[in-house]
Design a protein around this motif. Sequence first.
Motif, PDB file in Angstrom:
ATOM      1  N   UNK A  88       5.675   2.757  -5.260  1.00  0.00           N
ATOM      2  CA  UNK A  88       4.903   3.728  -5.042  1.00  0.00           C
ATOM      3  C   UNK A  88       3.796   2.966  -5.196  1.00  0.00           C
ATOM      4  N   UNK A  89       3.739   2.718  -6.896  1.00  0.00           N
ATOM      5  CA  UNK A  89       2.563   2.487  -7.353  1.00  0.00           C
ATOM      6  C   UNK A  89       1.486   1.252  -6.596  1.00  0.00           C
ATOM      7  N   UNK A  90       2.081   0.875  -5.669  1.00  0.00           N
ATOM      8  CA  UNK A  90       1.087  -0.731  -5.466  1.00  0.00           C
ATOM      9  C   UNK A  90       1.266   0.273  -3.668  1.00  0.00           C
ATOM     10  N   UNK A  91      -1.010  -0.650  -3.673  1.00  0.00           N
ATOM     11  CA  UNK A  91      -1.606  -0.307  -2.286  1.00  0.00           C
ATOM     12  C   UNK A  91      -2.556  -1.555  -2.093  1.00  0.00           C
ATOM     13  N   UNK A  92      -2.790  -1.638  -0.772  1.00  0.00           N
ATOM     14  CA  UNK A  92      -3.610  -2.806  -0.496  1.00  0.00           C
ATOM     15  C   UNK A  92      -4.635  -2.098  -0.885  1.00  0.00           C
ATOM     16  N   UNK A 150      -1.436   0.670  -9.725  1.00  0.00           N
ATOM     17  CA  UNK A 150      -1.984   1.562 -10.328  1.00  0.00           C
ATOM     18  C   UNK A 150      -0.979   2.284 -11.114  1.00  0.00           C
ATOM     19  N   UNK A 151      -1.938   2.580 -12.183  1.00  0.00           N
ATOM     20  CA  UNK A 151      -1.082   3.690 -13.379  1.00  0.00           C
ATOM     21  C   UNK A 151      -1.617   4.533 -13.954  1.00  0.00           C
ATOM     22  N   UNK A 152      -1.478   5.908 -14.140  1.00  0.00           N
ATOM     23  CA  UNK A 152      -3.139   7.039 -14.141  1.00  0.00           C
ATOM     24  C   UNK A 152      -4.608   6.405 -13.574  1.00  0.00           C
ATOM     25  N   UNK A 153      -4.825   5.985 -11.903  1.00  0.00           N
ATOM     26  CA  UNK A 153      -5.767   5.639 -11.338  1.00  0.00           C
ATOM     27  C   UNK A 153      -6.145   4.593 -11.897  1.00  0.00           C
ATOM     28  N   UNK A 154      -5.974   3.998 -12.970  1.00  0.00           N
ATOM     29  CA  UNK A 154      -7.031   2.797 -12.831  1.00  0.00           C
ATOM     30  C   UNK A 154      -5.943   1.140 -12.875  1.00  0.00           C
ATOM     31  N   UNK A 155      -6.428   0.838 -12.241  1.00  0.00           N
ATOM     32  CA  UNK A 155      -5.727  -0.795 -12.157  1.00  0.00           C
ATOM     33  C   UNK A 155      -5.660  -0.974 -12.562  1.00  0.00           C
ATOM     34  N   UNK A 156      -3.920  -1.617 -12.477  1.00  0.00           N
ATOM     35  CA  UNK A 156      -3.788  -2.463 -14.174  1.00  0.00           C
ATOM     36  C   UNK A 156      -3.210  -4.348 -14.176  1.00  0.00           C
ATOM     37  N   UNK A 157      -3.166  -4.103 -12.437  1.00  0.00           N
ATOM     38  CA  UNK A 157      -2.369  -5.615 -11.763  1.00  0.00           C
ATOM     39  C   UNK A 157      -3.074  -5.710 -10.420  1.00  0.00           C
ATOM     40  N   UNK A 158      -3.316  -7.227  -9.702  1.00  0.00           N
ATOM     41  CA  UNK A 158      -3.563  -7.093  -8.832  1.00  0.00           C
ATOM     42  C   UNK A 158      -3.350  -8.942  -8.393  1.00  0.00           C
TER      43      UNK A 158
END
Length: 239
Positions: A88-92, A150-158
């Motif tokens: 659920x933390x992953x999105x396009x 995203x973690x805490x509304x910050x992008x930490x991986x892509x």
Amino acid sequence: MKEYFEILDWDSDFFGFKVAKINKGLLLEEASENCFKSLYKNEINLGYFFSNSPIDQSILNNDFYNIILVHKRIPLVKTIIKDCGFDPNISIYKDKYPSEDMIHLAQLAGSYSRFGVDPNISHDKFNDLFKTWIINSVNKKIASDVLVFKKDDKIIGLATIKIEKGVMYTPLFAVKRKYEGIGVSFSLMRAIETIAFRNDCSTIIGGTQEVNIKALKVYERFGLVPQEPEYIYHLWKNK
């Protein structure tokens, strides 16, 4: 003699001098002098050469070009077998321009790349290159989509993905250092496999540098199988 190489317009525009890709089918050792002369005559400042084996040491020293082994790339392949679902933390990513976190991650992804380790490419130019890369991935000029964690509304991986002829490619992949080891990489990989499965892709193809042992171990644990290495050389015109 253009049969020796192909001038790369985008690279030439970006670096501000002529850049060419040397014909991979060319046995550089056998035709090296004519190849070097042709490159030099056409004012090619930088040449890329991709080989399935190391270049013979006898041609590394020549009057025309300084040849540097910048990359020993390990291709990785996995056959797609299932829908793994989405964390659920992953999105396009949907915005038209990457966030600063994404730009930094793209530059992190490129730190082991041939452009990141070539001493003739400045740090500023390297940063500009990978900033441009993620911009052109987000706007879909060179990628099908960009996945973000995203973690805490910050992008930490892509991860950038590109689908071509039933194959899923993963050109850029990065996780912020402080979040390594908590499953972000595996979540992104499962999402990549899910998208590939849903788009009827048969294979995932990735790759990393031989020196990036940590990344290799992660990829292998997820089932990507290392292939024979590819040797990548940069040829810099002697002044």
